[in-house]
Design a protein around this motif. Sequence first.
Motif, mmCIF file in Angstrom:
data_model
loop_
_atom_site.group_PDB
_atom_site.id
_atom_site.type_symbol
_atom_site.label_atom_id
_atom_site.label_comp_id
_atom_site.label_asym_id
_atom_site.label_seq_id
_atom_site.Cartn_x
_atom_site.Cartn_y
_atom_site.Cartn_z
ATOM 1 N N ASP A 171 40.448 44.933 36.729
ATOM 2 C CA ASP A 171 40.673 46.393 37.300
ATOM 3 C C ASP A 171 40.651 46.326 38.565
ATOM 4 O OD1 ASP A 171 40.597 47.110 34.596
ATOM 5 O OD2 ASP A 171 38.463 47.644 34.749
ATOM 6 N N LEU A 172 39.808 45.352 39.270
ATOM 7 C CA LEU A 172 40.100 45.222 40.627
ATOM 8 C C LEU A 172 41.484 44.871 41.044
ATOM 9 C CD1 LEU A 172 38.447 45.387 43.482
ATOM 10 C CD2 LEU A 172 37.895 42.984 43.128
ATOM 11 N N ALA A 173 42.035 43.864 40.596
ATOM 12 C CA ALA A 173 43.313 43.580 40.887
ATOM 13 C C ALA A 173 44.285 44.413 40.990
ATOM 14 C CB ALA A 173 43.666 42.081 40.086
ATOM 15 N N GLN A 174 44.033 45.137 39.994
ATOM 16 C CA GLN A 174 44.970 46.311 39.475
ATOM 17 C C GLN A 174 44.992 47.504 40.576
ATOM 18 O OE1 GLN A 174 44.703 48.084 35.706
ATOM 19 N NE2 GLN A 174 46.419 49.629 35.923
ATOM 20 N N SER A 175 43.744 47.640 41.252
ATOM 21 C CA SER A 175 43.434 48.927 42.160
ATOM 22 C C SER A 175 44.167 48.199 43.390
ATOM 23 C CB SER A 175 41.990 48.880 42.292
ATOM 24 O OG SER A 175 41.479 49.688 41.133
ATOM 25 N N LYS A 176 44.092 46.805 43.630
ATOM 26 C CA LYS A 176 44.377 46.396 45.132
ATOM 27 C C LYS A 176 46.066 46.294 45.117
ATOM 28 C CE LYS A 176 41.070 42.915 46.079
ATOM 29 N NZ LYS A 176 40.717 41.346 46.150
ATOM 30 N N LEU B 28 39.830 51.207 44.573
ATOM 31 C CA LEU B 28 39.548 49.709 44.815
ATOM 32 C C LEU B 28 38.037 49.630 45.325
ATOM 33 C CD1 LEU B 28 40.464 46.957 45.578
ATOM 34 C CD2 LEU B 28 40.948 47.612 47.876
ATOM 35 N N ALA B 29 37.682 50.664 46.266
ATOM 36 C CA ALA B 29 36.095 50.623 46.488
ATOM 37 C C ALA B 29 35.163 50.685 45.036
ATOM 38 C CB ALA B 29 35.755 51.647 47.325
ATOM 39 N N SER B 30 35.742 51.767 44.198
ATOM 40 C CA SER B 30 34.828 51.767 43.024
ATOM 41 C C SER B 30 34.802 50.428 42.296
ATOM 42 C CB SER B 30 35.669 52.881 41.949
ATOM 43 O OG SER B 30 34.924 53.067 40.931
ATOM 44 N N GLN B 31 35.979 49.577 42.159
ATOM 45 C CA GLN B 31 35.919 48.377 41.386
ATOM 46 C C GLN B 31 35.401 47.555 41.987
ATOM 47 O OE1 GLN B 31 37.341 48.345 38.387
ATOM 48 N NE2 GLN B 31 38.074 50.429 38.521
ATOM 49 N N GLN B 32 35.364 47.471 43.427
ATOM 50 C CA GLN B 32 34.802 46.437 44.177
ATOM 51 C C GLN B 32 32.857 46.550 44.053
ATOM 52 O OE1 GLN B 32 35.878 47.199 47.960
ATOM 53 N NE2 GLN B 32 37.325 45.563 47.770
ATOM 54 N N LEU B 33 32.753 48.081 43.695
ATOM 55 C CA LEU B 33 31.427 48.476 43.477
ATOM 56 C C LEU B 33 30.780 47.967 42.058
ATOM 57 C CD1 LEU B 33 28.838 49.866 44.870
ATOM 58 C CD2 LEU B 33 29.684 51.997 43.901
ATOM 59 N N ARG B 34 31.785 47.944 41.091
ATOM 60 C CA ARG B 34 31.574 47.708 39.668
ATOM 61 C C ARG B 34 31.315 46.174 39.780
ATOM 62 N NH1 ARG B 34 36.032 48.881 35.704
ATOM 63 N NH2 ARG B 34 34.218 48.051 34.124
ATOM 64 N N LEU B 35 32.112 45.623 40.498
ATOM 65 C CA LEU B 35 31.964 44.127 40.537
ATOM 66 C C LEU B 35 30.620 43.601 41.099
ATOM 67 C CD1 LEU B 35 33.114 41.285 40.037
ATOM 68 C CD2 LEU B 35 34.101 41.383 42.410
ATOM 69 N N LYS B 36 30.205 44.422 42.260
ATOM 70 C CA LYS B 36 28.893 44.127 42.808
ATOM 71 C C LYS B 36 27.808 44.334 41.773
ATOM 72 C CE LYS B 36 25.759 46.073 46.191
ATOM 73 N NZ LYS B 36 25.539 46.696 47.354
ATOM 74 N N TYR B 37 27.872 45.446 40.782
ATOM 75 C CA TYR B 37 26.839 45.769 39.910
ATOM 76 C C TYR B 37 26.935 44.607 38.690
ATOM 77 C CZ TYR B 37 26.185 50.359 42.185
ATOM 78 O OH TYR B 37 25.804 51.244 43.045
#
Length: 385
Positions: free
Chosen positions: A115-120, A175-184
């Motif tokens: 999902d992060l790659a898609q957001s990028k 993208l920030a939301s997906q980065q936050l999901r990755l952090k969590y």
Amino acid sequence: MKNLKTHLKPVAFALLAVFVIGGAGLALYPSSTQAADDKKAETAKPALTVTTTKPSAARLPIKLAANGNVAAWQEASVSSQSTGLRLAEVRVNVGDVVKAGDVLAVFSAETVEADLAQSKAALMEAEANAADAVANAARARTLQNSGALSAQQLSQYATAEQTANARIASAKAALASQQLRLKYTKVVAPDSGIISARGATVGAVIGSGTELFRMIRQGRLEWRAEVVAADLRNLKVGTGAVVKAANGSEVTGKVRMIAPTVDMQTRSALVYVDLPPAAASKDAPFKAGMFASGQFELGTSDAMTVPQQAIVVRDGFSFVFRLNANQHVSQIKVQPGRRLGDRIEVLGGLTADTQVVVRGAGFLNDGDLVSNVAETAPAAKLAAK
């Protein structure tokens, strides 16, 4: 008649002699009895050889006893902030000491990374479209005064530029939301402390908000003592307390806070005593949730004390034996108070010059005759007597 008188004279003299001898015997009997009693008193043997001492003054600590429970100073609940992810790794267990920021567990991150790659990619597309829209709007503005473009067309180019910029902002937010999901996907400790409970299981798919761990913040424990309302006036913040664990271990703490309310049922209030950090270590005798007794240290006061050996407990009461001038002892009821080593405070019943039996007090009865020897006499000599 003369012959009768002559015959009566010897009889009268005989009767007089009998009375005189009887009176003399009666007079002699009390004297002989008194002498026997005196001789018996002189030959009476002491019931026991004892040693005596006088009460001594001392400064004894004033303590307030209380009971209560040991609890965590503060607990932190570490929960999942990811939804629908599989728990891939659990790195800590109950009892582990962690620091703020340490990774406690890790979720599977493949879905989030995709999902992060898609957001990028969406952000890159929005930025490309925005660049084209910005260029078109810039060219339109250069032709604004030439009349080649209508006002409507100029407005459309400006709107397209603003829309493209908005799509960039939206893509950045995604993208920030997906980065936050990755952090969590990494569960970290919010503070330093000790893990007290673990609900995380490897392989489980956990929803957001599910508690994974519980920890004792900063490893701090406190003793929550129950003190009756009448004794609260003797306590204040900073008062020292000695807390005893179930196995007899003791630690010293200080009063952190006194509860502002009193329980209506028990008429007692909680007094919070901070325990030292060592009390919460892995091998320490104190554990959260355990019962503990303790004493608050309220200072010192003057007291009259006697050796513990001088106190005799009979029928549930405490007594001492006073040595009188005639070497007989008198049993005196006393009320014991505080203890300091092998000495006990006596509350009333004695004066500072009272001779109190120490050694042998437990074998005496009221009124016994005793033989008093110096305390420094050898034990063999005392036994010989």
